[in-house]
Design an enzyme around this catalytic site. Sequence first.
Site, PDB file in Angstrom:
ATOM      1  N   ASN A  63     -20.228  16.666 -54.402  1.00  0.00           N
ATOM      2  CA  ASN A  63     -19.083  16.748 -53.491  1.00  0.00           C
ATOM      3  C   ASN A  63     -17.985  15.772 -53.906  1.00  0.00           C
ATOM      4  O   ASN A  63     -18.256  14.662 -54.372  1.00  0.00           O
ATOM      5  CB  ASN A  63     -19.494  16.555 -52.022  1.00  0.00           C
ATOM      6  CG  ASN A  63     -20.219  15.270 -51.723  1.00  0.00           C
ATOM      7  OD1 ASN A  63     -20.861  14.690 -52.587  1.00  0.00           O
ATOM      8  ND2 ASN A  63     -20.132  14.809 -50.481  1.00  0.00           N
ATOM      9  N   GLU A  65     -14.608  14.221 -52.323  1.00  0.00           N
ATOM     10  CA  GLU A  65     -13.817  14.100 -51.095  1.00  0.00           C
ATOM     11  C   GLU A  65     -12.385  13.656 -51.410  1.00  0.00           C
ATOM     12  O   GLU A  65     -12.076  13.244 -52.537  1.00  0.00           O
ATOM     13  CB  GLU A  65     -14.513  13.131 -50.140  1.00  0.00           C
ATOM     14  CG  GLU A  65     -15.873  13.680 -49.713  1.00  0.00           C
ATOM     15  CD  GLU A  65     -16.567  12.848 -48.646  1.00  0.00           C
ATOM     16  OE1 GLU A  65     -16.123  11.717 -48.353  1.00  0.00           O
ATOM     17  OE2 GLU A  65     -17.572  13.359 -48.103  1.00  0.00           O
ATOM     18  N   GLU A  76     -21.822  22.383 -53.941  1.00  0.00           N
ATOM     19  CA  GLU A  76     -22.247  23.718 -54.398  1.00  0.00           C
ATOM     20  C   GLU A  76     -21.085  24.462 -55.031  1.00  0.00           C
ATOM     21  O   GLU A  76     -21.228  25.125 -56.056  1.00  0.00           O
ATOM     22  CB  GLU A  76     -22.781  24.547 -53.220  1.00  0.00           C
ATOM     23  CG  GLU A  76     -24.011  23.977 -52.546  1.00  0.00           C
ATOM     24  CD  GLU A  76     -23.686  23.020 -51.392  1.00  0.00           C
ATOM     25  OE1 GLU A  76     -22.697  22.256 -51.493  1.00  0.00           O
ATOM     26  OE2 GLU A  76     -24.426  23.022 -50.405  1.00  0.00           O
ATOM     27  N   CYS A 116     -19.959  27.626 -48.653  1.00  0.00           N
ATOM     28  CA  CYS A 116     -20.680  27.558 -49.933  1.00  0.00           C
ATOM     29  C   CYS A 116     -21.609  28.755 -50.092  1.00  0.00           C
ATOM     30  O   CYS A 116     -21.702  29.333 -51.179  1.00  0.00           O
ATOM     31  CB  CYS A 116     -21.462  26.253 -50.034  1.00  0.00           C
ATOM     32  SG  CYS A 116     -20.376  24.872 -50.382  1.00  0.00           S
TER      33      CYS A 116
HETATM   34  N1  THU Z   1     -21.072  18.944 -48.152  1.00  0.00           N
HETATM   35  C1  THU Z   1     -21.463  19.545 -49.328  1.00  0.00           C
HETATM   36  O1  THU Z   1     -21.191  19.044 -50.424  1.00  0.00           O
HETATM   37  N2  THU Z   1     -22.147  20.712 -49.246  1.00  0.00           N
HETATM   38  C2  THU Z   1     -22.446  21.363 -48.085  1.00  0.00           C
HETATM   39  O2  THU Z   1     -22.984  22.464 -48.122  1.00  0.00           O
HETATM   40  C3  THU Z   1     -22.129  20.735 -46.805  1.00  0.00           C
HETATM   41  C4  THU Z   1     -21.389  19.463 -46.854  1.00  0.00           C
HETATM   42  C5  THU Z   1     -20.305  17.708 -48.241  1.00  0.00           C
HETATM   43  C6  THU Z   1     -18.871  17.830 -47.782  1.00  0.00           C
HETATM   44  C7  THU Z   1     -18.541  16.406 -47.426  1.00  0.00           C
HETATM   45  O3  THU Z   1     -18.105  15.737 -48.607  1.00  0.00           O
HETATM   46  C8  THU Z   1     -19.876  15.817 -46.984  1.00  0.00           C
HETATM   47  O4  THU Z   1     -20.877  16.717 -47.426  1.00  0.00           O
HETATM   48  C9  THU Z   1     -20.008  15.627 -45.483  1.00  0.00           C
HETATM   49  O5  THU Z   1     -19.727  16.793 -44.812  1.00  0.00           O
END
Ligand code: THU
Length: 164
Positions: A63, A65, A76, A116
Site C-alpha cells: 500500500n 498512502e 493488491e 481490490c
Molecule cells: N489497504 C490495502 O492495502 N488493501 C486492502 O484491501 C484494504 C486496505 C490499505 C489502504 C490503507 O493504506 C490501509 O490499508 C488502511 O486502510
Amino acid sequence: MIETVKREVKLLSVSDKSELSSADAELLDSAKKALNGAYAPYSKFHVAAAVLLENGVVVKGSNQENMAYPSGLCAERVAIFSASANYPGVAVKAISVTARTDEFKLEHPVMCCGACLQSVSEYEKRYGNQIRMILQGESGPIYIAEGTQTFLPFQFDGESLKKE
Ligand code: THU
C-alpha cells in the site's frame, strides 16, 4: 414474490504454512517480504501483495498512502496493476495478501477491500481463469480461496455495460 438468490462460496482455512503447497507458501513469503515496501505513515497499517503470473514471475506490491488520503492505493492494486503493466498479456494465477500494523499483533487474515476484489476480478475475466487467493495476517490462520467470487459473489461484470 420474494426470490432468494444464493451463491455457494468455499473458503479453506489452514492453521499453519506447512499445510500449504510449496507454491502457495512461497507466494505468501513473497508477500511478507513486500511489507518492507509499504508506505503507510497515516494508517500505520502495512499491507502487501504478491502476484504469481502464468510465466512464473512474481510481482510484489504494497500500500502506498498519500497525505491527500484518497490518492493512496491498496497493496493488491499496486501489485496487480504493476503486473499487468509490466507483463502485458500474461495471465495471473494467484495473489497472496498479508498485513501488519505497529498498533497491535495482527493474528487474522486481512480481507481485500471491494475495490481490490473488483480489480483482481477483471483479470479473471480477461484471462478466463480464477485467481487463487492466499491470505494471512502476521500470524494465525491462512485463508485460501479459489477466486474473487468467494469474497465478492455478486460482482460487477462487463455484461451490465451491454444493452440487452
Ligand atoms: N489497504 C490495502 O492495502 N488493501 C486492502 O484491501 C484494504 C486496505 C490499505 C489502504 C490503507 O493504506 C490501509 O490499508 C488502511 O486502510
